[in-house]
Scaffold this active site. Sequence first.
Site, mmCIF file in Angstrom:
data_model
loop_
_atom_site.group_PDB
_atom_site.id
_atom_site.type_symbol
_atom_site.label_atom_id
_atom_site.label_comp_id
_atom_site.label_asym_id
_atom_site.label_seq_id
_atom_site.Cartn_x
_atom_site.Cartn_y
_atom_site.Cartn_z
ATOM 1 N N ASP A 12 0.815 -1.224 0.000
ATOM 2 C CA ASP A 12 0.000 0.000 0.000
ATOM 3 C C ASP A 12 0.846 1.271 0.000
ATOM 4 O O ASP A 12 0.332 2.345 -0.290
ATOM 5 C CB ASP A 12 -0.923 0.030 1.224
ATOM 6 C CG ASP A 12 -1.977 -1.066 1.182
ATOM 7 O OD1 ASP A 12 -2.193 -1.615 0.092
ATOM 8 O OD2 ASP A 12 -2.568 -1.363 2.231
ATOM 9 N N ARG A 53 18.672 11.050 -33.781
ATOM 10 C CA ARG A 53 19.854 11.442 -33.027
ATOM 11 C C ARG A 53 20.509 12.716 -33.557
ATOM 12 O O ARG A 53 21.447 13.235 -32.956
ATOM 13 C CB ARG A 53 20.885 10.310 -33.057
ATOM 14 C CG ARG A 53 20.429 9.031 -32.360
ATOM 15 C CD ARG A 53 21.496 7.951 -32.485
ATOM 16 N NE ARG A 53 21.123 6.709 -31.827
ATOM 17 C CZ ARG A 53 21.391 6.414 -30.566
ATOM 18 N NH1 ARG A 53 22.033 7.299 -29.810
ATOM 19 N NH2 ARG A 53 21.037 5.259 -30.032
#
Length: 791
Positions: free
Chosen positions: A185, A483
């Site tokens: 949790d 690139r």
Amino acid sequence: MQVTLKNVKNNMEVSTFLTDSHEVKCCTVLCIISYSLCMLFFLCARTGMNAAVRAVVRVGIYTGAKVYVVYEGYQGLVDGRDHICQATWESVSMMLQLGGTVIGTARCQDFRTKEGRTNAACNLVKLGITNLCVIGGDGSLTGANQFRSEWSELLQILVKAGKITAEEAKQSSHLNIVGMVGSIDNDFCGTDMTIGTDSALHRIIEVVDAITTTAQSHQRAFILEVMGRHCGYLALVTALASGADWVFIPEMPPDDGWEDHLSLGYRLNVIIVAEGATDRFGKPITCDMIKNLVTKKLGFDTRATILGHVQRGGTPSAFDRILGSRMGVEAVMALLEATPETPACVVSLSGNQAVRLPLMECVQVTKDVTKAMADGRFEEAVKLRGKCSLSPYPSCLMSIPPSDPRPSLQSNINIGIMNVGAPCAGMNAAVRSAVRTGILQGHHMLVIHDGFEGLAHGHIEPISWAAVGNWTGEGGSNLGTKRTLPRSMIEDISLNVAKFNIHALVVIGGFEAFVGGMDLVTAREKYEELCIPIVVIPATVSNNVPGSDFSIGADTALNTITTTCDRIKQSAAGTKRRVFIIETMGGYCGYLATMAGLAGGADAAYIYEEPFGIHDLEVNVEHLVEKMKTTVKRGLVLRNEKCNPNYTTDFIFNLYSEEGKGVFDCRKNVLGHVQQGGTPSPFDRNFGTKLGSKAILWLTDKLKECYRHGEWQLSGGKTDSACVLGMRKKALVFQSLAELKLNSDFEHRIPKSQWWLKLRPILKILAKYKVSLDISEKTIMESIIKKRGVI
């Protein structure tokens, strides 16, 4: 280097010398090995616990301790006998990839009684155990602290009853306790992540992704309930990571009239509900309640799914394995340094730093959160949770109709978004978050296709809220990425920046994005059109962008490598006497190889940042030869693709094959571009969402500073107007490109300093190498209440 440690049993100082040969020698060996360390796991088993077991056992043995494990938690501590067993190095092998906990866990009513705790104390004293490493939730850790506070009284009872001698009581005069938090949790205050949370998110996202495809294919809505009785972390991060339409969590109840807003009439696909969700009056908001509402008011075919305990199981994620390993190491170090006056502490995670916090302060704040929610003080509950427990960007989720009028927020700001460099999982989540946050701020959002080439060629178009609706869970780059650097196209880029009236730029990518951003800043002297605020968001599997400890995409790649290593180790375990050589991506950056080595239990990981030679290779081969004489007859070696131009993967494979002839055989695997693809992990989705939103909010503030006399007077020429947004230790920070340039190795495309290199000794220690562990930077216990203030 000489390091002085406090002996945990007799409070004696022991000098440890770390020699040039990296062997650890103790001048008073008896004192070091005279203490015993015991480890317990309580209540529900969480995925990732076994990594902590393995780390505590092996690092404990490394420091000279006798390490015991307690089977079945507190019940085993009370029952004693076969439930408390001494652990060996080999006994914790092949545990990393297993879910749950191999030493078992159980609820225990006996330990709640004085008699039960007395029996537990007797069992520990008889074995000479005065150090406990405990993992569990706030209830289990509170019980451990009570056990510690009663320790002297319990010893007196045992001496009086004749169950232990006065000498035994004197030798066990105090009990040291260190806690680690295991909870899916993520409901324990003081730590950003608890062990098991990330693995639970992996299970949930797998289900949500599968359901989302069905929901989008049909005119159908799905309501999913996830765990979280008092904490909405799982629900909120799941909603962020899946692109859900609505989320209900205990800490942030919906406003009055939410039922009408939910049924405005636009299409709903997925709604996430925490099991403890309520409205502001404490009335539970359940799956069935929402299902009936959607079905009745919208007429949608609606399904409800309660995930249940599937969230607790499965293979642990790479993050949880590394977290468990790091917490286990820190827990042992905390016990080594403990004195009778040291308060019980809990090992926590803050950003990417392991920290120690007072155990009972954390427990008290955790209880204060529950009390604040019960009293209807929800804002206080969120503050008590801490800055990282609940994301501050839930507005990016909501499927606000495109027709929703927001004239007060309309601006004449145009913000461009592009991807640069190699694609990676999580890029699309960052783009989606940036686009939707920008629209919520009233900006006009523009997307640029194919990186700087697209900016130079005018491949720019506006994008709407709905256009990025399903992008969160998609891998790769939907905008396209290249690139190419901008330096050869600066003039064309400046023309298009002016043509499309772009006021700010978000560049999402790897080292090329970083260098490209600097090219644009350099060109400002000649092209005033480029005097605009720029934010670079790190996104690359290599995790090599200066200015950030983590990059979007690296976690997904790491999980891909780790899963592959699991399968390979399973193969090696079946065939026996086999060593696998695996090549990972990363360029010159050894992050993936190192962290995958930690998560996968590798015997060695070769990287560029840590030079190695033929002698080191010889030591590694001899290590594996010795390992084959034990019950663990397998080996795993990782090699970063550019760690050494001469010691290639083929060279290492041939060397290992030749030197291991007759003892073990070798296989090699080059993982390649499979590391760049795949569905983004929950961490990368959440991280991308946070960075995308924060970048836009920062740009908005920057541009507001530039608005003068009814027109834009951009002051983008300042060095602080072009930054990298990244995580540094405990926070998300903006750092100027000009400053980061000084900390960059441009030849090898890596930062000059990298935080994860300090984890390398842990990798080697867990693989049973005799190396030194740097403890020069001791973790000081912090006060969580002083840091956050009393609310």
